[in-house]
Structures are given as structure tokens and as C-alpha cells.
Write a protein that holds these residues in place. Structure first.
Motif, PDB file in Angstrom:
ATOM      1  N   MET A   1       0.926  -1.169   0.087  1.00  0.00           N
ATOM      2  CA  MET A   1      -0.110   0.114  -0.012  1.00  0.00           C
ATOM      3  C   MET A   1       0.937   1.117  -0.033  1.00  0.00           C
ATOM      4  O   MET A   1       1.902   1.393   0.717  1.00  0.00           O
ATOM      5  N   LYS A   2       0.400   2.050  -0.712  1.00  0.00           N
ATOM      6  CA  LYS A   2       1.027   3.611  -0.763  1.00  0.00           C
ATOM      7  C   LYS A   2       0.209   4.618  -0.637  1.00  0.00           C
ATOM      8  O   LYS A   2      -0.963   4.399  -1.167  1.00  0.00           O
ATOM      9  N   VAL A   3       0.488   5.761  -0.438  1.00  0.00           N
ATOM     10  CA  VAL A   3      -0.458   6.973  -0.520  1.00  0.00           C
ATOM     11  C   VAL A   3      -0.936   7.136  -1.718  1.00  0.00           C
ATOM     12  O   VAL A   3      -0.198   6.990  -2.898  1.00  0.00           O
ATOM     13  N   GLY A   4      -2.280   7.302  -1.950  1.00  0.00           N
ATOM     14  CA  GLY A   4      -3.034   7.512  -3.075  1.00  0.00           C
ATOM     15  C   GLY A   4      -3.946   6.257  -3.454  1.00  0.00           C
ATOM     16  O   GLY A   4      -4.709   6.506  -4.245  1.00  0.00           O
ATOM     17  N   ASP A   5      -3.511   5.042  -3.005  1.00  0.00           N
ATOM     18  CA  ASP A   5      -4.221   3.841  -3.372  1.00  0.00           C
ATOM     19  C   ASP A   5      -5.401   3.893  -2.715  1.00  0.00           C
ATOM     20  O   ASP A   5      -6.054   4.626  -1.710  1.00  0.00           O
ATOM     21  N   GLY A   6      -6.436   3.462  -3.628  1.00  0.00           N
ATOM     22  CA  GLY A   6      -7.829   3.262  -3.312  1.00  0.00           C
ATOM     23  C   GLY A   6      -8.034   2.137  -2.355  1.00  0.00           C
ATOM     24  O   GLY A   6      -7.354   1.197  -2.355  1.00  0.00           O
ATOM     25  N   VAL A   7      -9.290   2.200  -1.730  1.00  0.00           N
ATOM     26  CA  VAL A   7      -9.580   1.345  -0.547  1.00  0.00           C
ATOM     27  C   VAL A   7     -11.106   0.991  -0.769  1.00  0.00           C
ATOM     28  O   VAL A   7     -11.693   1.926  -0.539  1.00  0.00           O
ATOM     29  N   LEU A   8     -11.527  -0.339  -0.598  1.00  0.00           N
ATOM     30  CA  LEU A   8     -12.890  -0.795  -0.751  1.00  0.00           C
ATOM     31  C   LEU A   8     -13.090  -0.676   0.934  1.00  0.00           C
ATOM     32  O   LEU A   8     -12.488  -1.722   1.453  1.00  0.00           O
ATOM     33  N   PHE A   9     -13.895  -0.128   1.507  1.00  0.00           N
ATOM     34  CA  PHE A   9     -14.141  -0.056   2.955  1.00  0.00           C
ATOM     35  C   PHE A   9     -15.125  -1.223   3.161  1.00  0.00           C
ATOM     36  O   PHE A   9     -16.178  -0.671   2.876  1.00  0.00           O
ATOM     37  N   TYR A  10     -14.900  -2.077   3.904  1.00  0.00           N
ATOM     38  CA  TYR A  10     -15.716  -3.421   3.698  1.00  0.00           C
ATOM     39  C   TYR A  10     -16.084  -3.658   5.153  1.00  0.00           C
ATOM     40  O   TYR A  10     -15.225  -3.640   6.065  1.00  0.00           O
ATOM     41  N   HIS A  11     -17.432  -3.548   5.460  1.00  0.00           N
ATOM     42  CA  HIS A  11     -17.904  -4.043   6.790  1.00  0.00           C
ATOM     43  C   HIS A  11     -18.203  -5.637   7.019  1.00  0.00           C
ATOM     44  O   HIS A  11     -18.716  -6.162   6.077  1.00  0.00           O
ATOM     45  N   SER A  12     -17.445  -6.223   7.904  1.00  0.00           N
ATOM     46  CA  SER A  12     -17.339  -7.468   8.272  1.00  0.00           C
ATOM     47  C   SER A  12     -17.873  -7.906   9.601  1.00  0.00           C
ATOM     48  O   SER A  12     -18.080  -6.997  10.512  1.00  0.00           O
ATOM     49  N   SER A  13     -18.152  -9.212   9.864  1.00  0.00           N
ATOM     50  CA  SER A  13     -18.714  -9.533  11.295  1.00  0.00           C
ATOM     51  C   SER A  13     -19.828  -8.803  11.655  1.00  0.00           C
ATOM     52  O   SER A  13     -20.036  -8.248  12.756  1.00  0.00           O
ATOM     53  N   CYS A  14     -20.880  -8.559  10.687  1.00  0.00           N
ATOM     54  CA  CYS A  14     -22.111  -7.956  11.037  1.00  0.00           C
ATOM     55  C   CYS A  14     -23.407  -8.438  10.215  1.00  0.00           C
ATOM     56  O   CYS A  14     -23.083  -9.541   9.633  1.00  0.00           O
ATOM     57  N   ALA A  15     -24.483  -7.908  10.784  1.00  0.00           N
ATOM     58  CA  ALA A  15     -25.735  -8.729  10.206  1.00  0.00           C
ATOM     59  C   ALA A  15     -25.655  -8.804   8.325  1.00  0.00           C
ATOM     60  O   ALA A  15     -26.066  -9.827   7.952  1.00  0.00           O
ATOM     61  N   VAL A  16     -25.246  -7.565   7.719  1.00  0.00           N
ATOM     62  CA  VAL A  16     -25.201  -7.402   6.527  1.00  0.00           C
ATOM     63  C   VAL A  16     -23.730  -7.133   5.888  1.00  0.00           C
ATOM     64  O   VAL A  16     -23.497  -6.066   5.951  1.00  0.00           O
TER      65      VAL A  16
END
Length: 147
Positions: free
Chosen positions: A39-54
Motif C-alpha cells: 500500500m502507498k499513499v493515493g491507493d484506493g480502498v474498498l471499505f468493507y464491513h465484516s462480522s455484522c448482520a449484512v
């Protein structure tokens, strides 16, 4: 990058000063290596919610710092404390992420329904890493889904 929304949700990042938060608590060597080496500055991230109902992609973020020692490894009161880590020889890495776009929540069931994503690491059986790479074509497809 997967986060449990009870710990840090995408809404929490949106509400944080500058919409930036530290990504801490990674305690898997392969996930740590993805942060440290990939990872480096400027890289995109998919922010994923885990361990939850959905579980699902809650938003898009961006890397805004270089990797650095995760301070929680040194704090005996933290659930992420590691007695083998020292400031001179840290074992775990953190990195800062900034919320970029919330868009539409794309849940795991929907992700699995798209043949374009059939080889995505996140969707592989037994995939439990909190940090993993995403192929460029997968990234572009999911960004379109989010809107």
C-alpha cells in the motif's frame, strides 16, 4: 480492507476529523505484509464491513499515510496488545485511510451474484483476511456498483 462496524464503521470515518482514521489492530502476518509492502499513499480502498448482520462494501477510501508501527501493540490495556512487540522492533503495522465516497452499500450477496467478481479474493471460500489486494478490473466494477 475489512472492519467490524461495531469497532470502526465507514460512518465513523466520515465523522472523524478530516474524515481520516488509523487502520489498526491487524494481527495477521499476511494482511500486515499487504499493508507494509503493497500500500502507498493515493491507493484506493474498498471499505468493507465484516462480522455484522449484512457484510458488504460500505464506501470508498484512500490511503493517506505511509505504513507505521501500530501503537495498539504496545498498550497493555488494548485488545490488540502484543507483549512480544517493542518500539525498537514493532511487529504490527498501521496506516491511515481517508473516506472518499459513501455511495450505495453493496452487500456480500450482491457481490457474489456478479460473474465479473467470481475470482475476487474477498469472495473466496474461507477468506478471512482483513486486508487483501483487489484486481483493477474488480475495483472498477465495484466502483460502478457503488455509484
Amino acid at each position: 480492507m475489512k472492519s467490524e462496524p461495531d469497532d470502526v464503521s465507514f460512518d465513523d470515518v466520515l465523522a472523524a476529523p478530516g474524515q481520516i482514521t488509523s487502520w489498526y489492530g491487524v494481527r495477521n502476518y499476511q494482511a500486515r505484509n499487504f499493508i507494509r509492502d503493497g500500500m502507498k499513499v493515493g491507493d484506493g480502498v474498498l471499505f468493507y464491513h465484516s462480522s455484522c448482520a449484512v457484510p458488504g462494501v460500505a464506501g470508498l477510501a484512500e490511503i493517506v499515510s505511509a505504513p507505521y508501527p501500530d501503537a495498539t501493540q504496545f498498550d497493555p490495556k488494548s485488545p490488540y496488545y502484543d507483549p512480544k512487540a517493542t518500539p525498537e522492533q514493532p511487529r504490527w503495522i498501521g496506516i491511515d485511510v481517508k473516506a472518499v465516497h459513501q455511495g450505495r452499500y453493496v452487500d456480500l450477496k450482491e457481490l457474489r451474484s456478479h460473474p465479473e467478481l467470481e475470482h475476487m479474493r474477498l469472495l473466496a471460500k474461507g477468506s478471512r483476511l482483513s486486508v487483501m489486494p483487489v484486481e483493477p478490473a474488480e475495483w472498477r466494477f465495484i466502483v460502478k456498483l457503488i455509484g
